[in-house]
Design a protein around this motif. Structure first.
Motif, short mmCIF file in Angstrom:
data_model
loop_
_atom_site.label_atom_id
_atom_site.label_comp_id
_atom_site.label_asym_id
_atom_site.label_seq_id
_atom_site.Cartn_x
_atom_site.Cartn_y
_atom_site.Cartn_z
N PRO A 158 -13.78 -13.54 -17.42
CA PRO A 158 -12.39 -14.68 -17.28
C PRO A 158 -11.13 -13.85 -16.84
O PRO A 158 -10.27 -14.26 -16.16
N ASP A 159 -11.08 -12.78 -17.40
CA ASP A 159 -9.68 -11.86 -17.22
C ASP A 159 -9.56 -11.50 -15.75
O ASP A 159 -8.37 -11.55 -15.27
N GLU A 160 -10.82 -11.32 -14.99
CA GLU A 160 -10.80 -11.11 -13.67
C GLU A 160 -10.57 -12.12 -12.89
O GLU A 160 -10.00 -12.16 -11.75
N TRP A 161 -10.94 -13.43 -13.50
CA TRP A 161 -10.74 -14.61 -12.37
C TRP A 161 -9.46 -15.12 -11.93
O TRP A 161 -9.31 -15.40 -10.85
N GLN A 162 -8.38 -14.64 -12.74
CA GLN A 162 -6.98 -15.08 -12.53
C GLN A 162 -6.26 -14.11 -11.86
O GLN A 162 -5.19 -14.04 -11.42
N GLN A 163 -6.91 -12.59 -11.68
CA GLN A 163 -6.15 -11.54 -10.97
C GLN A 163 -6.12 -11.75 -9.58
O GLN A 163 -7.03 -12.43 -8.93
N ARG A 164 -5.01 -11.44 -9.02
CA ARG A 164 -4.86 -11.25 -7.38
C ARG A 164 -5.87 -10.64 -6.88
O ARG A 164 -6.23 -9.63 -7.40
N ALA A 165 -6.51 -11.01 -5.69
CA ALA A 165 -7.77 -10.26 -5.14
C ALA A 165 -7.32 -8.70 -4.95
O ALA A 165 -8.08 -7.85 -4.97
N GLY A 166 -6.13 -8.74 -4.33
CA GLY A 166 -5.63 -7.53 -3.93
C GLY A 166 -5.54 -6.48 -4.99
O GLY A 166 -5.36 -5.24 -4.75
N THR A 167 -5.44 -6.85 -6.30
CA THR A 167 -5.40 -5.93 -7.20
C THR A 167 -6.59 -5.52 -8.03
O THR A 167 -6.88 -4.55 -8.91
N LEU A 168 -7.81 -6.14 -7.42
CA LEU A 168 -9.12 -5.82 -8.03
C LEU A 168 -9.50 -4.77 -7.39
O LEU A 168 -9.16 -4.00 -6.04
N SER A 169 -10.78 -4.00 -8.10
CA SER A 169 -11.43 -2.78 -7.33
C SER A 169 -12.23 -3.06 -6.23
O SER A 169 -12.45 -4.20 -5.98
N VAL A 170 -12.71 -2.18 -5.41
CA VAL A 170 -13.71 -2.36 -4.27
C VAL A 170 -14.84 -3.05 -4.83
O VAL A 170 -15.29 -4.41 -4.16
N GLY A 171 -15.48 -2.63 -5.98
CA GLY A 171 -16.65 -3.46 -6.48
C GLY A 171 -16.22 -4.73 -6.76
O GLY A 171 -17.12 -5.49 -6.50
#
Length: 240
Positions: free
Chosen positions: A142-155
């Motif tokens: 759930p913590d990743e679900w609301q993060q902007r996609a551009g801030t996520l790691s490549v994986g």
């Protein structure tokens, strides 16, 4: 009456405007529903062209091509756009996420573009619930679900892109070298997740990769030879 195959082609050819030789020639091709197919071949063999034909982005310049029972050889572009939105999930090599949207909003995009996929998603819970389930199955919490996609790691971005391709349980999933940016451990882990998700949804998977070590994981292996070079020699054409 049984369903038609996922893909059926005969005498399939594609040539770019102004080109002197075909960049893809397939005398015949049949892919059954629910199969997981690994496609490989050298540069210039037509792998990306084949994917674009299966997605309805390009149309054949010769032969017949039926995808999910629909004649992709003769459909009008607007009809192909609708068929693609309703029935085909596409996993791009560069992911093509909208960086300013959250992970969950990226996954929800196909449901906003297709009534058919939205209805299918609702069979497995509300569309948002279905999207969350897919992200969780891809190992994102759930913590990743609301993060902007551009801030996520490549994986993480790759997993969001896979969930987006799978949302609404499309009949055909097309993956264009989606593991090329991953190390071997993450590659294998991601492939496990993708194959499991496709098989659970009964989605046909057409997966292109240069990595032949992955081929043994698939039901069918399709090798596209370097048709350009062979035909160019036969016709006396010099390729740059």
């Amino acid at each position: 009456m049984s369903e038609p195959p996922a893909v059926a082609a005969a005498g399939l050819r594609f040539r770019w405007p102004g080109a002197v030789i075909d960049c893809l020639v397939l005398p015949s091709l049949r892919i059954e529903r629910g199969a997981c197919v690994f496609v490989h071949g050298p540069s210039g063999s037509g792998k990306s062209t084949l994917l674009s034909l299966l997605a309805g982005v390009l149309q054949p310049t010769g032969g017949d091509l039926r995808v999910l029972g629909h004649d992709f050889s003769r459909q009008k572009p607007v009809a192909l756009d609708r068929l693609r939105a309703d029935h085909i999930g596409y996993l791009f090599q560069q992911f093509n996420l909208l960086p300013y949207l959250s992970a969950i909003d990226n996954v929800m995009l196909p449901l906003r573009l297709s009534v058919a996929r939205r209805r299918e998603a609702e069979r497995w819970g509300a569309g948002l619930s279905h999207a969350r389930t897919l992200l969780a199955s891809m190992g994102l919490g759930p913590d990743e679900w609301q993060q902007r996609a551009g801030t996520l790691s490549v994986g993480q971005q790759q997993r969001v892109a896979a969930a987006r391709a799978l949302v609404g349980r499309p009949a055909l999933v097309i993956a264009d070298e989606p593991t090329s940016a991953l190390d071997s451990e993450r590659r294998d882990e991601f492939l496990d997740l993708l194959l499991t998700a496709c098989r659970e949804a009964a989605s046909t998977l057409v997966f292109v990769s240069h990595d032949l070590t992955l081929a043994q994981r698939f039901d069918v292996v399709l090798n596209l030879p370097a048709l350009n070079e062979a035909r160019a020699r036969a016709e006396g054409v010099v390729l740059a």
